[in-house]
Design an enzyme around this catalytic site. Structure first.
Site, PDB file in Angstrom:
ATOM      1  CG  PHE A   1      23.072  34.414  29.173  1.00 24.60           C
ATOM      2  CD1 PHE A   1      23.720  35.634  29.323  1.00 24.60           C
ATOM      3  CD2 PHE A   1      23.844  33.290  28.922  1.00 24.60           C
ATOM      4  CE1 PHE A   1      25.106  35.726  29.226  1.00 24.60           C
ATOM      5  CE2 PHE A   1      25.236  33.369  28.819  1.00 24.60           C
ATOM      6  CZ  PHE A   1      25.860  34.592  28.977  1.00 24.60           C
TER       7      PHE A   1
ATOM      8  CG  ASP B   1      20.725  27.974  25.511  1.00 24.27           C
ATOM      9  OD1 ASP B   1      21.292  27.092  26.178  1.00 24.27           O
ATOM     10  OD2 ASP B   1      21.207  29.115  25.334  1.00 24.27           O
TER      11      ASP B   1
ATOM     12  CE  LYS C   1      26.257  27.578  31.882  1.00 20.38           C
ATOM     13  NZ  LYS C   1      27.298  28.353  32.560  1.00 20.38           N
TER      14      LYS C   1
ATOM     15  CB  THR D   1      40.670  23.918  13.601  1.00 22.28           C
ATOM     16  OG1 THR D   1      41.077  24.748  12.525  1.00 22.28           O
ATOM     17  CG2 THR D   1      41.811  22.960  13.936  1.00 22.28           C
TER      18      THR D   1
END
Lengths: 475, 475
Positions: free
Chosen positions: A192, A298, A329, A354
């Site tokens: 995931f 990840d 997280k 931005t």
């Protein structure tokens, strides 16, 4: 390891046990308010309606005044418990007010203190071998900007110094080759990595996450499906990992130089808390290096201490660090670490948004890291994890409806399976009625994701609620 | 329109004029610090190194103590000037501390005050015809979650109540049809909608934004290329818009029902401040309705007051409101508004992220909206825009090297072109040396993007710096 209770230090008023005073869960007030909110905002995924003013440390309080031990911590994203005094302090600081009132477009108008803020916070916390950072806003954003860095790196390598061709400049405006790229990111079954269009193309957790959304035709490799307990299944697991490595090598050959990067979680979290050995990851790293493939680890969910290392991949003892490590997280801030300057694209404005990061979150990340260091919370979590694992091992002894207790030596990053998803779901619902907020992952797993302030006494409360709940369900 | 100066009310200590005390720009201190920062963070896009503690209202202060009139406002994302007292107040509030210290996974564990916060803030500000919201973290995130809502809406319509097939459930895990989708988002030439993989596939601003990044094979339609002044080119512009509408109709036919949605900016901002008439947008809306195509209006840059309407598309007087309106930037919070309940997917966890929105930003958005209402800042901006437009019209009279002054009647959302990008870039660099921070867009345009606290006196300062700079460059 500190000899004091960090939870008591932070939270002299932390509840000592859960308290559920409503006859059903969620209670009537929460139900009523959720119903009202649902007219304007999708609430169908809501487990509870929280009162964050009243929540403390490891305990979340809801709208009906129920008090639950929180072992999910906002999908693993609360590092130091609710209303942590040090975070409340930085929240009230002038630095925070100025960051909130003057949110910069960081790449164009960085603040004169952003460099120091990174040096003292996020960069100090960098995994071994990483010394540069690109900041983002979420795990999906972190992974997708990491993908972009990898695609541009590989294209620059192929282009070998020549400038963009007219054909590239024109075709890219029509989303066509050669201006766009036919390179791919390889991910792993059950991985995931987020839910935007690039990250979702690498996510392989569940159909419901992916259905009806266009996806890139990118490859997936098998991830080891280990048998537990590990000590009794050494040979089978070794064979399983070898087979996965072999299949990965095949995929690398099949894609003939088109794999820009692989992305992998140290422990597949949403996909079911699937582990692999250090040996597996070391071999994977070797293959990526041999084939000029970048490796993205990840650490969005595994990072920041819960596995008993600051970064879970530090368990592997790689001789070559990953090329990129993504985070989000628990740090509230998000982004990726890297060390090869060539992962910064060859021109400005290619990796750009931005808001490429948010100083208000970087301020919080700095405090989180300082507290982790001050109270040695990573070591502490490793200890508490061992304690909890042993208690669960004993509790589950002879209970054949629970399998695959895993995460030994991985801090509080512990999981186990029920036979079916409906058994698992019943367990989780009943847990909330008994005062513990715990979540599932994968098909039928229960995952534990407390904050780093979870201690032995909280583990005792959790085990006793597990015990009570299992008796209610299984007698 | 308020009879008082909002800028003076907010900022009694706002500078009255720029002050540049370094002989080159950026100055020596900024250069040195940027050099240091560049070891760990990409700074090649940095125009200046800001001191946000010292910046006030419409003036940004840099590391060397230079004071610049800021007519770019962090890429159009500072609504009420620097260090706005009302935003500083909410930044110091307990609500903010609690939001920062306990950032929720909003869809699973919403706070008991999130509903009220939305009702009193972001939803009160909703465009006409919209009454529901999904919150996100950035413009790219807002647009991509909007795309996902559209893809799921169209798939559910086709599926017509039947549940997912085994083939769909299996194929989607390999990123293949029928589980994934062959539907597309149609965007417009020179449009800009973000830089993650889905949004970048719809972005058509410049090659450098897109090169080497994989993109979906999605269509683009032409956007009108209007001639200025509008009054003198009515026929030509009408023909241009008709031709674009015709080509859009052709694309709709060619794609045979596969266009899930179109996404369009009311004024194409990054792409060069390209305008179209209300008539163009009305016709576009009719075609989308006739063909069952959803219409997403991207108000990430145009939204929140700068065009003299709260939402720029409210200039169009559509008889059917857009299906989705995305926002970010000036609201600090991001997301999309919608009204059709079917844009909420048929099952929970399909539109989902750990952080689907951020209450700390929703708190700021609420204050921004309250201040806009309290001081009637949208009307005020319309007035100031007219004043500035007229002054620029006079200043540019007879200066043939400046063309296409545009944005009349669109508040301060004003732009004009130089003959070449290098002329434009020289103008912008020289402007910074003269004390004004202004930015370009498209090939050779200058765009004005002040905050909503920009008043006539600031316009006077800007015009005088423009005058001085043009004399220096063109004699």
């Amino acid at each position: 390891m500190p000899s004091y209770s960090v939870a008591e230090l932070y939270y002299p008023d932390e509840p000592t046990e859960p308290k559920i005073s409503t006859s059903s869960y969620p209670g009537p007030k929460a139900k009523q308010e959720l119903e009202k909110l649902s007219n304007v905002f999708d609430t169908r995924a809501a487990y509870l309606l929280a009162d964050y003013y009243k929540s403390r440390g490891n305990y979340i309080v809801d709208q009906d005044g129920n008090v639950l031990l929180d072992v999910y911590a906002q999908i693993s994203s609360i590092a130091l418990g609710y209303n942590n005094p040090e975070i409340l302090k930085v929240a009230k600081s002038d630095a925070m007010s100025v960051a909130l009132a003057n949110r910069p477009a960081l790449a164009c108008f960085p603040s004169n203190d952003y460099g120091q803020l990174l040096e003292d916070g996020l960069l100090k916390a960098a995994p071994q071998g990483q010394d540069k950072i690109w900041t983002a806003l979420s795990g999906s954003d972190a992974n997708e900007t990491a993908f972009k860095a990898c695609f541009m790196y590989q294209a620059a390598k192929k282009r070998n110094g020549r400038s963009f061709s007219t054909e590239e400049l024109e075709s890219v405006m029509d989303n066509q080759l050669p201006g766009t790229s036919e390179m791919v990111i390889c991910s792993f079954e059950k991985g995931f990595h987020g839910r935007l269009f690039g990250s979702l193309s690498t996510t392989r957790s569940k159909p419901i996450h992916k259905l009806d959304i266009p996806a890139f035709n990118w490859p997936k490799a098998p991830f080891p499906d280990l048998k537990y307990p590990l000590e009794e299944n050494k040979e089978a697991n070794k064979a399983e990992e070898s087979s996965c490595i072999e299949k990965f090598s095949q995929i690398v050959q099949e894609w003939q130089g088109k794999i820009a990067a692989v992305i992998i979680e140290p422990i597949q979290s949403e996909g079911g808390d699937n582990h692999a050995s250090s040996d597996f990851f070391q071999k994977l790293r070797e293959i990526t290096i041999e084939n000029g493939i970048l490796m993205i680890v990840d650490e969005v969910q595994t990072g920041v201490g819960a596995t008993g290392k600051m970064w879970a991949h530090e368990h592997w003892n790689l001789s070559n660090p990953p090329d990129l490590v993504t985070f989000s997280k628990k740090f509230q801030a998000a982004g990726f670490y890297y060390h090869d300057p060539k992962l910064q694209p060859d021109q400005p404005f290619r990796q750009f948004n931005t808001w490429c990061g948010d100083p208000s979150k970087a301020l919080i990340a700095k405090v989180i890291y300082e507290e982790i260091v001050k109270h040695d919370l990573v070591t502490r979590t490793a200890e508490v994890g061992n304690y909890l694992f042993n208690r669960l091992e004993k509790l589950f002894e002879g209970k054949n409806y629970i399998q695959n207790l895993r995460g030994k030596g991985q801090g509080t990053y512990i999981a186990f399976d029920f036979g079916t998803s409906s058994e698992r779901d019943s367990f989780l619902s009943r847990l909330r009625c008994n005062g513990a907020n715990v979540a599932g992952c994968g098909d039928s797993a229960v995952r534990l994701r407390p904050s780093l302030t979870f201690e032995e006494k909280h583990a005792d409360v959790l085990v006793s609620i597990f015990d009570k709940t299992l008796r209610q369900l299984y007698g």
